[in-house]
Design an enzyme around this catalytic site. Structure first.
Site, short mmCIF file in Angstrom:
data_model
loop_
_atom_site.label_atom_id
_atom_site.label_comp_id
_atom_site.label_asym_id
_atom_site.label_seq_id
_atom_site.Cartn_x
_atom_site.Cartn_y
_atom_site.Cartn_z
N ARG A 52 0.84 -1.21 0.00
CA ARG A 52 0.00 0.00 0.00
C ARG A 52 0.87 1.25 0.00
NH1 ARG A 52 1.60 2.00 4.05
NH2 ARG A 52 0.40 3.87 3.64
N GLY A 53 0.18 2.41 -0.12
CA GLY A 53 0.90 3.68 -0.25
C GLY A 53 1.05 3.97 -1.74
N ALA A 54 0.73 5.20 -2.14
CA ALA A 54 0.61 5.50 -3.57
C ALA A 54 1.88 5.16 -4.39
CB ALA A 54 0.22 6.97 -3.75
N GLN A 184 -3.01 2.70 9.72
CA GLN A 184 -1.68 2.82 9.11
C GLN A 184 -0.74 3.66 9.99
OE1 GLN A 184 -4.56 3.15 7.49
NE2 GLN A 184 -4.44 2.50 5.36
N ASP A 225 -2.29 10.88 -2.56
CA ASP A 225 -2.58 9.80 -3.52
C ASP A 225 -2.84 10.34 -4.92
OD1 ASP A 225 -3.28 8.59 -0.75
OD2 ASP A 225 -2.98 6.92 -2.14
N ASN A 235 -5.94 12.32 -0.21
CA ASN A 235 -5.07 11.54 0.68
C ASN A 235 -5.97 10.75 1.62
OD1 ASN A 235 -2.40 10.78 1.60
ND2 ASN A 235 -2.82 11.95 3.45
N LYS A 236 -5.36 9.95 2.47
CA LYS A 236 -6.10 9.07 3.38
C LYS A 236 -7.25 9.79 4.07
CE LYS A 236 -5.77 5.65 3.90
NZ LYS A 236 -6.70 4.78 3.12
O1 MRU Z 1 -4.88 3.18 1.75
P1 MRU Z 1 -3.41 3.47 1.82
O2 MRU Z 1 -2.78 2.98 3.08
O3 MRU Z 1 -2.68 2.99 0.58
O4 MRU Z 1 -3.33 5.06 1.84
C1 MRU Z 1 -2.06 5.66 1.86
C2 MRU Z 1 -2.10 7.14 1.95
O5 MRU Z 1 -3.13 7.75 1.96
C3 MRU Z 1 -0.77 7.83 1.92
O6 MRU Z 1 -0.81 9.01 2.66
C4 MRU Z 1 -0.41 8.16 0.46
O7 MRU Z 1 -0.56 7.03 -0.36
C5 MRU Z 1 0.97 8.67 0.32
S1 MRU Z 1 2.20 7.39 0.59
C6 MRU Z 1 3.73 8.12 0.42
#
Ligand code: MRU
Length: 345
Positions: A52-54, A184, A225, A235-236
């Protein structure tokens, strides 16, 4: 579990005839390694947030396309790439990386994926350098979700900035939102900050505004994201209310993200597809039911913070400032860091 794979903490890697990854669902209690050996396993790892994470799902998806090409051809390969590309809808990095790999001359897909991965490390280091200058020499910052190396398969974006500032000798204390419903912040950000030796305190998401006031938060920094060209940032879920609370307290709210997170086709955040996730993520806590089993649930995985609440967007090229409708499109014209590094070799 492969005990030898944790130096340094790399979230994903090419593993011969598979794509290796840290299964982030098991952290912080266990460091479990996974191997995706099929297209379905690639898609599954992304959809379940094992990876996970963009930026990280971008790197993983890129390796996934290289794997898919070894297993399939023709329309089957086209379908496989499309499935990987659509495994999660909000982070534009995934589609960006899949498209970039598919455009590789001579079908050099694995090489293209490796370039994206190498570039992520260089990009993250540059973001860390630019962003560290924004943080105070001594003070507290607040962050939401997880944006460290686990989320990028590099050095991290917002968390990379905090860690870079710490390494420069800045005395930063981090307040970490737990980040319901999937935690997270609680599970991953506190873990990564402890590995980096950065002092941190975990707070419930609902404590963010009070913490800003009581603990004299100097800055908020989060990842992204997908960023529209007017600065609107997905973002999240929960990021938007953190930005509103920061504005109320006069605290600068920064976003740190690579250029690959910018969707240059979008004029505003209205066009960002927001992933909706399953009801049981909200009806339960750590697997234990906390609500009636049949209660209706609204569970968007992301929200959009309007650009006007954002004090600066840190990319590998520096800090973009308002008016974003001017500063962001300019970034599309810059050479990629990979091109820059090659030019200087
Ligand atoms: O659902 P996730 O855990 O993939 O969400 C992640 C986020 O929202 C992060 O803040 C974003 O992807 C940036 S990661 C460098």
């Amino acid at each position: 579990m492969n005990e030898t794979k944790n130096e340094p903490l790399e979230a994903v890697w090419w593993d011969g005839d598979a794509v290796g990854f840290i299964d982030q669902r098991a952290l912080p209690h266990e460091l479990v390694y996974g191997r995706a050996t099929s297209v379905s396993e690639i898609v599954q790892a992304i959809a379940t947030l094992a990876v996970r994470g963009a930026p990280c799902i971008g790197v993983f998806g890129a390796y996934g396309v290289a794997l898919a090409r070894r297993l399939t051809s023709g329309t089957e390969f086209a379908d496989a790439s499309a499935r990987i590309r659509a495994a999660r809808p909000t982070a534009v990095n995934l589609a960006w990386a899949v498209d970039r790999v598919l455009a590789a001359p001579g079908e050099a897909y694995l090489e293209a994926a490796r370039v994206i991965h190498d570039e992520q490390h260089a990009v993250d280091r540059a973001i860390g350098e630019h962003g560290a200058a924004l943080l105070p020499a001594v003070g507290s910052v607040l962050t939401h979700c997880n944006t460290g190396g686990l989320a990028t398969s590099g050095e991290g974006t917002a968390l990379g900035v905090i860690i870079a500032a710490h390494r420069l000798g800045k005395q930063i204390h981090v307040y970490v939102d737990e980040t319901r419903p999937l935690l997270q912040g609680a599970r991953l950000t506190t873990y990564e900050l402890a590995l980096a030796g950065v002092p941190a305190t975990l707070i419930a998401d609902v404590a963010a505004a009070a913490t800003m006031r009581e603990k004299k938060i100097a800055a908020v920094i989060v990842g992204a994201d997908r960023i529209a060209t007017n600065g609107d940032t997905a973002n999240k879920i929960g990021t938007y209310q953190v930005a509103i609370a920061a504005a109320h307290h006069g605290i600068p709210f920064y976003v740190a993200a690579p250029r690959s997170t910018i969707d240059f086709t979008l004029a505003s955040g209205d066009g960002i597809a927001i992933e909706q996730r399953g009801a049981d993520e909200v009806r339960t806590f750590g697997g234990t039911p906390t609500a009636p089993a049949d209660v209706a649930v609204y569970n968007p995985a992301f929200d959009v913070t309007p650009g006007h609440l954002i004090a600066g967007i840190v990319t590998e090229y520096g800090v973009a400032r308002a008016p974003y409708a001017q500063s962001i499109p300019d970034l599309a014209l810059r050479p990629s860091l990979h091109e820059v590094l090659r030019l200087h070799r």
